[in-house]
Design a protein around this motif. Structure first.
Motif, mmCIF file in Angstrom:
data_model
loop_
_atom_site.group_PDB
_atom_site.id
_atom_site.type_symbol
_atom_site.label_atom_id
_atom_site.label_comp_id
_atom_site.label_asym_id
_atom_site.label_seq_id
_atom_site.Cartn_x
_atom_site.Cartn_y
_atom_site.Cartn_z
ATOM 1 N N GLY A 1 0.767 -1.237 0.000
ATOM 2 C CA GLY A 1 0.000 0.000 0.000
ATOM 3 C C GLY A 1 0.794 1.282 0.000
ATOM 4 O O GLY A 1 0.206 2.373 0.022
ATOM 5 N N LEU A 2 2.130 1.209 -0.031
ATOM 6 C CA LEU A 2 2.932 2.428 -0.014
ATOM 7 C C LEU A 2 2.926 3.113 -1.375
ATOM 8 O O LEU A 2 2.846 2.466 -2.419
ATOM 9 N N GLU A 3 3.025 4.445 -1.354
ATOM 10 C CA GLU A 3 3.165 5.222 -2.573
ATOM 11 C C GLU A 3 4.572 5.016 -3.150
ATOM 12 O O GLU A 3 5.475 4.542 -2.450
ATOM 13 N N PRO A 4 4.803 5.362 -4.431
ATOM 14 C CA PRO A 4 6.094 5.069 -5.076
ATOM 15 C C PRO A 4 7.319 5.569 -4.325
ATOM 16 O O PRO A 4 8.275 4.815 -4.112
ATOM 17 N N LEU A 5 7.343 6.838 -3.893
ATOM 18 C CA LEU A 5 8.540 7.370 -3.235
ATOM 19 C C LEU A 5 8.816 6.682 -1.899
ATOM 20 O O LEU A 5 9.951 6.222 -1.666
ATOM 21 N N PRO A 6 7.820 6.569 -0.993
ATOM 22 C CA PRO A 6 8.081 5.829 0.241
ATOM 23 C C PRO A 6 8.457 4.360 -0.017
ATOM 24 O O PRO A 6 9.269 3.788 0.703
ATOM 25 N N ALA A 7 7.864 3.767 -1.059
ATOM 26 C CA ALA A 7 8.169 2.364 -1.378
ATOM 27 C C ALA A 7 9.613 2.219 -1.835
ATOM 28 O O ALA A 7 10.312 1.268 -1.452
ATOM 29 N N VAL A 8 10.090 3.176 -2.649
ATOM 30 C CA VAL A 8 11.494 3.129 -3.103
ATOM 31 C C VAL A 8 12.434 3.284 -1.918
ATOM 32 O O VAL A 8 13.421 2.551 -1.786
ATOM 33 N N LEU A 9 12.134 4.252 -1.053
ATOM 34 C CA LEU A 9 12.995 4.487 0.113
ATOM 35 C C LEU A 9 13.001 3.281 1.043
ATOM 36 O O LEU A 9 14.052 2.871 1.559
ATOM 37 N N ALA A 10 11.827 2.690 1.267
ATOM 38 C CA ALA A 10 11.738 1.515 2.136
ATOM 39 C C ALA A 10 12.470 0.322 1.527
ATOM 40 O O ALA A 10 13.164 -0.421 2.228
ATOM 41 N N ALA A 11 12.326 0.153 0.207
ATOM 42 C CA ALA A 11 12.998 -0.963 -0.473
ATOM 43 C C ALA A 11 14.506 -0.823 -0.376
ATOM 44 O O ALA A 11 15.225 -1.802 -0.100
ATOM 45 N N ALA A 12 15.021 0.389 -0.608
ATOM 46 C CA ALA A 12 16.467 0.615 -0.521
ATOM 47 C C ALA A 12 16.969 0.386 0.898
ATOM 48 O O ALA A 12 18.014 -0.235 1.108
ATOM 49 N N LYS A 13 16.214 0.874 1.884
ATOM 50 C CA LYS A 13 16.633 0.738 3.277
ATOM 51 C C LYS A 13 16.630 -0.722 3.724
ATOM 52 O O LYS A 13 17.568 -1.186 4.386
ATOM 53 N N LYS A 14 15.581 -1.459 3.360
ATOM 54 C CA LYS A 14 15.474 -2.844 3.797
ATOM 55 C C LYS A 14 16.376 -3.787 3.006
ATOM 56 O O LYS A 14 16.667 -4.890 3.470
ATOM 57 N N SER A 15 16.798 -3.370 1.817
ATOM 58 C CA SER A 15 17.656 -4.231 0.993
ATOM 59 C C SER A 15 19.133 -3.998 1.240
ATOM 60 O O SER A 15 19.959 -4.846 0.874
ATOM 61 N N VAL A 16 19.478 -2.865 1.824
ATOM 62 C CA VAL A 16 20.890 -2.493 1.916
ATOM 63 C C VAL A 16 21.685 -3.498 2.751
ATOM 64 O O VAL A 16 22.864 -3.758 2.463
#
Length: 511
Positions: A74-89
């Motif tokens: 349910g996240l919008e594109p920008l929060p989803a990108v930031l969350a994906a980068a943070k959780k994948s790092v």
């Protein structure tokens, strides 16, 4: 083929082109930055781009799959990108660091091609890591509308039933792996290796054809040239007599064998003396009865060296294909031990720091090491010989390139353990990361096999085939054996891992 696999693994038709764009930039940067080295070997140049693409593709997959997961939540594109980068790092950092450590282990080889391959590939992985973390989130956000419009259904099979089946059959899986791993471990220690002058070139090339024509016309020879001090005539006579008496030696040619030693050397023709004498040394040519690459040849070299050492302690030199191969064989055996110890230790330490666990490094490295044993055991069972360069580098390559799969799955397992019991957490980890592991293993395996089948250079072909098979084996064991080990050893993992106190406390309360 890579694009087809990515199409099946992605959620959008545009995603594979984003992956290839990011990796393409990384490869160009790596190839261009090779200018910092005085030179690189043709073997490194031929396979660096393919290996960099296949190995570092994982990092883009990790971020993109996380982005899709966050958007599904349910996240919008920008929060989803930031969350994906943070959780994948964490996974990407651990994966890239262990891969770099595995490649850097090659610089400890005495054989210089190891440092050549290791430095170029380690630099490539570092560049890929930085490029993915910087460029991939930007592309995901910039192409968010295209990604949404080009979505398609998931083509990869669901790992839901597979995960539960693996957990259910855990003891059978352990038994089967042991049945295969133990003979493979013993077999890979007895492989036959090629160290000769054709081991790095094509066995069907022009060189091999010309060599065969020479052998057909003049017969096969295996000469060794000795240089000994020319001040001890009696020692030279005794050495030549000892060499001629050996059944391993066809003939010996020296000044004392072509002319009567009783004749003063200054009375001999100048042309004869020039063939055998220099200012300080006397030349002895020893022709062996054995072929260049054979146990008999190595035995003959050992005999020659012990004989000449007896008469001229540490004052002699030797040259020839047989002696060179014996030196390479000795160097390779030492290099293999050093590289194996360093790569295992470095990768283990990085995993320890990443997960803050004493048990997980052992389990993860053990899974990949078993895959390496099975991979290296196959040539023994098929009766084929390996080019020594492939043998030297494949262990570090396979460990560094495929430990990513184990790190990704373990990271998801530890995430799910916060809310679930071990068996359920293992099944959920397989369901969440199975697609990424399968895709990465397929890409690396196909890239390796393509390199192995298409290259006419034996060294590159050997490395490609070993890496292709090794990636497939590592992927299979990570998807089957690793979840089982995480489940079976869960109590020990929880007791030896920092940050799991809350999990243990919650389980005690529920019990």
């Amino acid at each position: 083929m890579c694009i087809i696999i990515l199409m099946f693994a992605s959620h959008s038709w545009i995603e594979p082109f984003l992956y290839l764009a990011v990796i393409g930039v990384s490869i160009l940067l790596n190839m261009g930055s090779n200018i910092v080295f005085p030179s690189i070997s043709f073997i490194t140049h031929a396979m660096a781009a393919v290996l960099q693409l296949a190995i570092s593709m994982d990092y883009s997959l990790f971020i993109c799959h996380r982005y899709t997961e966050e958007r599904s939540n349910g996240l919008e594109p920008l929060p989803a990108v930031l969350a994906a980068a943070k959780k994948s790092v964490k996974s990407i950092s651990a994966s890239s660091t262990t891969t770099i450590a595995g490649f850097l282990a090659l610089i400890f080889m005495q054989y210089s091609i190891g440092a050549d391959i290791g430095l170029v590939l380690a630099k490539g992985i570092l560049i890929s890591y930085l490029t993915v973390l910087i460029l991939m989130p930007l592309l995901l956000y910039s192409c968010r509308n295209l990604i949404e419009k080009s979505k398609h259904r998931q083509f990869l099979p669901s790992f839901k039933k597979f995960g539960h089946s693996v957990v259910k059959l855990r003891y059978l899986i352990i038994a089967l792996v042991l049945i295969v791993a133990i003979p493979s471990f013993l077999a890979q220690r007895n492989n036959a290796y090629l160290y000769g002058d054709t081991s790095g070139s094509s066995g069907a090339g022009e060189y091999a054809q010309q060599r065969q024509r020479i052998d057909d016309l003049f017969g096969t020879t295996n000469p060794v040239m000795l240089l000994v001090p020319n001040t001890d005539l009696n020692g030279e006579i005794a050495l030549c007599a000892a060499l001629k008496a050996s059944p391993l030696i066809k003939n010996v040619t020296a000044l004392v064998t072509v002319a009567d030693p009783a004749i003063p050397r200054e009375f001999l023709p100048q042309a004869v003396r020039d063939n055998f004498l220099s200012q300080d040394y006397s030349r002895i040519i020893v022709n062996l009865t054995a072929k260049e690459e054979s146990p008999e040849s190595y035995g003959a070299v050992e005999f020659i060296e012990s004989a000449v050492q007896k008469y001229y302690p540490d004052k002699w030199l030797a040259a020839g294909t047989a002696t060179s191969m014996a030196d390479i064989k000795s160097t390779v055996e030492t290099d293999n031990l050093i590289v194996s110890i360093f790569s295992l230790a470095a990768v283990g330490i990085i995993i320890l720091l990443t997960f803050r666990s004493l048990t997980l490094p052992i389990l993860l490295v053990a899974v990949i090491q078993i895959a390496i044993w099975i991979n290296m055991g196959v040539p023994y069972f098929t009766g084929s010989s390996l080019v020594f360069i492939g043998y030297l580098v494949i262990k570090s390559l396979q460990l560094g390139a495929t430990i990513d799969y184990a790190i990704l799955l373990t990271n998801r397992y530890m995430d799910f353990r916060l809310q679930h019991l071990p068996r359920e957490a293992a099944a959920l980890a397989l369901r969440a990361s199975g697609g990424s592991v399968l895709t990465s293993a397929l890409i690396l395996s196909l890239a390796g096999y393509a390199e192995g089948l298409m290259s006419k250079i034996d060294a590159i072909s050997t490395i490609g085939m070993l890496l292709g098979r090794g990636a497939a084996l590592s992927g299979i064991l990570v998807l089957t054996l690793l979840p089982v080990l995480l489940t079976v050893f869960d109590p020990i993992i929880m007791s030896t891992t920092l940050g799991t106190k809350l999990i243990r406390h919650k389980e005690k309360r529920s019990a």
